[in-house]
Scaffold this motif. Structure first.
Motif, mmCIF file in Angstrom:
data_model
loop_
_atom_site.group_PDB
_atom_site.id
_atom_site.type_symbol
_atom_site.label_atom_id
_atom_site.label_comp_id
_atom_site.label_asym_id
_atom_site.label_seq_id
_atom_site.Cartn_x
_atom_site.Cartn_y
_atom_site.Cartn_z
ATOM 1 N N ARG A 62 0.854 -1.116 -0.006
ATOM 2 C CA ARG A 62 -0.054 -0.158 0.047
ATOM 3 C C ARG A 62 0.872 1.384 -0.174
ATOM 4 O O ARG A 62 0.592 2.316 -0.512
ATOM 5 N N ASN A 63 2.012 1.208 0.489
ATOM 6 C CA ASN A 63 2.697 2.415 0.840
ATOM 7 C C ASN A 63 3.426 3.068 -0.585
ATOM 8 O O ASN A 63 4.115 3.945 -0.537
ATOM 9 N N SER A 66 -0.109 6.976 -3.774
ATOM 10 C CA SER A 66 -0.365 8.032 -2.953
ATOM 11 C C SER A 66 -1.102 8.842 -3.921
ATOM 12 O O SER A 66 -1.131 8.794 -5.272
ATOM 13 N N ARG A 67 -2.087 9.710 -3.471
ATOM 14 C CA ARG A 67 -2.890 10.746 -4.038
ATOM 15 C C ARG A 67 -2.205 12.105 -4.544
ATOM 16 O O ARG A 67 -2.640 12.895 -5.251
ATOM 17 N N GLU A 68 -1.282 12.284 -3.701
ATOM 18 C CA GLU A 68 -0.595 13.695 -3.720
ATOM 19 C C GLU A 68 0.960 13.275 -3.989
ATOM 20 O O GLU A 68 1.489 12.071 -3.509
ATOM 21 N N TYR A 69 1.814 14.103 -4.541
ATOM 22 C CA TYR A 69 3.174 13.880 -4.817
ATOM 23 C C TYR A 69 3.943 14.878 -3.934
ATOM 24 O O TYR A 69 3.971 15.601 -3.661
ATOM 25 N N ASN A 70 4.781 13.980 -3.000
ATOM 26 C CA ASN A 70 5.635 14.475 -2.070
ATOM 27 C C ASN A 70 6.999 14.121 -2.352
ATOM 28 O O ASN A 70 7.554 12.859 -2.185
ATOM 29 N N GLU A 73 9.269 11.897 -0.130
ATOM 30 C CA GLU A 73 8.938 10.572 0.419
ATOM 31 C C GLU A 73 10.000 9.683 -0.627
ATOM 32 O O GLU A 73 10.210 8.637 -0.273
#
Length: 278
Positions: A62-63, A66-70, A73
């Motif tokens: 799952r990790n 994501s729905r947002e770009y960071n 990370e």
């Protein structure tokens, strides 16, 4: 220095190390991490689907999604991939559905947003494409076509070429489902493969029912090959069955690779982790 009664939980000096040593530590670290399979397909409703799977445990990862770009990370050896448009992302098993149902199930999955971001290791991760069946909108003949890389289009019925810097051209490890013995490579699949100049290997995945794997074969495939059974692990009879099933695709891809002078290993395999469906 920390007292003997306290165990150190952080290495605070890491950012101060020379970059070369930092990269050496990261390289050693990632070798202890599992190889991730990134699986792509299109369901019967013409919606693109994606799931990330731990190649050792078979569990959904799952990790990586994501729905947002960071950018913070991302680890030094990771890259970011963005999926524009609608993509259904499988984040967990529901009810009695198992991972082996992924390529044939068209519901009970968690929807993505307008953009979905995933983190990948281009050097180690395996990118799996099943044969996606689709028909173009407005087609009066209702003829369908099977293609591996139809997922890359958004919408899926467009035929525009990919940009030269598309993420698919940086993939090193590829697995392609060959469910039919006479599988024909389309013009679109050919164009994509010709642009994948960095490929290390291509695994041509035949149906699991083609052979009956023994417990020892299953153990070896898990330990050495991330659940893939290669032809050199089979007896002569099963090896011939595997070669005959994939020979058309093997020949076509081999010709494309030879024409572009790419050092890519193409291997027929059986997958003991996922049940690939046509």
């Amino acid at each position: 220095m920390a007292p003997d009664s306290e165990a150190a939980t952080e290495f605070t000096c890491f950012p101060k190390l020379p970059r070369e040593i930092q990269f050496m530590i990261w390289d050693a670290h990632k070798l202890n991490l599992p190889v991730i399979r990134h699986c792509f397909t299109i369901n019967r409703r013409r919606v693109r689907m994606y799931v990330a799977i731990d190649s050792k445990t078979g569990e959904i990862v799952r990790n990586r999604v994501s729905r947002e770009y960071n950018p913070q990370e991302l680890l030094p050896y990771e890259s970011r991939i963005r999926f524009p448009g609608t993509v259904i992302v499988w984040l967990h098993e529901i009810g009695n559905y198992k991972l082996s149902d992924f390529f044939s199930t068209d519901s009970l999955m968690q929807s993505g947003q307008s953009f979905v971001y995933i983190r990948v290791d281009m050097e180690r991760d395996i990118f799996c494409f099943g044969p996606c069946e689709y028909s173009r909108y407005g087609s009066s003949s209702r003829r369908t076509t099977k293609e591996w890389f139809r997922f890359l289009h958004n919408p899926i019925n467009q035929d525009q070429p990919l940009l030269y810097n598309h993420w698919i051209f940086r993939v090193r490890n590829l697995a392609l489902g060959v469910m039919d013995p006479g599988y024909t490579i389309t013009r679109w699949d050919t164009r994509v493969l010709e642009g994948m100049q960095r490929l290390r290997y291509i695994k041509l995945v035949a149906p699991r029912l083609l052979i009956r794997p023994s417990p020892e074969l299953t153990r070896r495939s898990l330990k050495y090959k991330e659940w893939f059974v290669e032809e050199n692990m089979l007896d002569r009879e099963n090896r011939d069955l595997l070669r005959n099933h994939t020979k058309t695709a093997l020949k076509s891809i081999g010709e494309k690779i030879a024409a572009h002078d790419v050092n890519t290993k193409v291997t027929p395999v059986i997958d003991l982790l996922l049940e690939w469906c046509s």
